[in-house]
Design a protein around this motif. Structure first.
Motif, mmCIF file in Angstrom:
data_model
loop_
_atom_site.group_PDB
_atom_site.id
_atom_site.type_symbol
_atom_site.label_atom_id
_atom_site.label_comp_id
_atom_site.label_asym_id
_atom_site.label_seq_id
_atom_site.Cartn_x
_atom_site.Cartn_y
_atom_site.Cartn_z
ATOM 1 N N LEU A 236 0.858 -1.192 0.000
ATOM 2 C CA LEU A 236 0.000 0.000 0.000
ATOM 3 C C LEU A 236 0.890 1.238 0.000
ATOM 4 C CD1 LEU A 236 -2.683 -0.936 2.715
ATOM 5 C CD2 LEU A 236 -2.898 -1.160 0.241
ATOM 6 N N SER A 237 0.492 2.225 -0.782
ATOM 7 C CA SER A 237 1.243 3.475 -0.852
ATOM 8 C C SER A 237 1.110 4.261 0.447
ATOM 9 C CB SER A 237 0.741 4.320 -2.024
ATOM 10 O OG SER A 237 -0.601 4.738 -1.782
ATOM 11 N N TRP A 284 -6.680 9.484 3.309
ATOM 12 C CA TRP A 284 -6.153 9.600 1.942
ATOM 13 C C TRP A 284 -5.045 8.555 1.775
ATOM 14 C CZ3 TRP A 284 -0.938 10.491 1.803
ATOM 15 C CH2 TRP A 284 -0.363 11.116 2.920
ATOM 16 N N THR A 287 -3.157 3.348 -1.259
ATOM 17 C CA THR A 287 -3.645 2.742 -2.496
ATOM 18 C C THR A 287 -2.905 1.425 -2.755
ATOM 19 O OG1 THR A 287 -4.022 4.942 -3.399
ATOM 20 C CG2 THR A 287 -3.967 3.112 -4.967
#
Length: 321
Positions: A236-237, A284, A287
């Protein structure tokens, strides 16, 4: 996960040899049992016939603040008829602790409690500026389960774990409920994720991820760069979580579980905290990186197969009090 691989990416000093157990060590402050400082076992390698999923984690270690609390936990486990085993002097020395006790835990993950870690005045030589442990312990462990109520009951019974909050999340159309439990001022030392409405476990490793807290934002950024340079897969980023507000990223270890490096999570005030439910795991970011449709299908197939695979929750310790 190999010790040298984990330490290189995190910025810790390398070890000369792997330990026989793969272990992870949060620390705890209990309500009924007094405890907690930091401490950690290195992650090690098991035998040559061990599968990658089994390599992921064999035990979690909990640093107990004093001998009285240690013995209270031991008595609690024994009173439920669960076998306990005292660690030998050699095992305690290998872990760098004074006293060691182990007993069965959920999903085949042995639980170890210990007191009085051996400390050195010599400063660590590592790429990172430091890692936040102390009263909060060493990060957290996240587990997926088809029996989340029983797992919460286990950690409540043994460690007086308190509910911090929930997250409701939908990933690839699958609805998840995640329970976050604390044993000290850290927002959570244990996270338990479950598929809502289906008794399946879609993760092949014993734990879904482990977390460590970096001392600075630069440490997170520099470790991210090292992970990429060393050729590890990113899971995950970089992103920020909704509940504990931690900024972090997730890398994928050779054993399959994920390794979260984070910074600046909130600290719980026991006098005012009230559990709530958050929608989604991230404000946020976070991703998914590099996940293909084949990966998703494999995870779905593993989840289906889990229906025929019994999950050990240590029933004697899994009833909510």
């Amino acid at each position: 996960m190999l010790a040298s691989q984990a330490t290189a990416a995190a910025g810790w000093p390398r070890t000369s040899a792997p330990l026989p157990d793969a272990t992870y060590s949060p620390s705890m402050t209990r309500s009924a049992v007094r405890a907690a400082r930091s401490g950690a076992y290195a992650v090690g390698v098991q035998g040559p016939q061990t599968s990658p999923a089994e390599l992921a984690l064999s035990a979690t270690g909990w640093h107990i603040d004093d001998h009285a609390s240690f013995e209270q936990i031991e008595a609690r486990v024994r009173a439920h008829g669960v076998p306990v085993a005292e660690g030998s002097e050699d095992e305690a020395q290998l872990r760098g602790v004074e006293r060691l006790l182990r007993f069965p835990g959920p999903k085949g993950i042995t639980q170890e409690i210990y007191t009085t870690p051996v400390k050195s005045a010599e400063p660590l030589r590592m790429a990172a500026s430091g890692w936040v442990t102390g009263d909060s312990g060493m990060g957290h462990v996240a587990i997926t389960s088809a029996k989340p109520t029983q797992l919460r009951g286990y950690f409540d019974t043994v460690f007086d774990a308190r509910l911090t909050d929930y997250i409701d999340e939908t990933i690839s159309g699958v609805k998840l409920k995640i329970r976050f439990l604390r044993v000290n001022e850290r927002h959570h030392s244990i996270a338990i994720a479950a598929v809502r409405g289906l008794p399946i476990d879609p993760v092949r490793t014993r734990v879904q991820h482990l977390n460590i807290q970096a001392a600075s934002l630069d440490d997170v950024a520099q470790s991210y760069q090292r992970v990429c340079e060393l050729g590890f897969d990113m899971a995950l980023s970089v992103g920020r979580h909704t509940n504990d507000k931690e900024l972090s990223y997730y890398a994928r270890t050779p054993s399959g579980f994920e390794w979260e490096v984070g910074w600046n999570p909130i600290v719980v005030d026991e006098s005012t905290w009230q559990p709530t439910t958050h929608q989604g795991i991230s404000i946020w970011g976070h991703t998914p990186v590099g996940q293909t449709i084949i990966d998703k299908l494999d995870q779905f197939r593993f989840g289906v197969r889990s229906l025929a695979r019994p999950e050990n929750t240590v029933p004697a310790l899994s009833m909510r009090r």
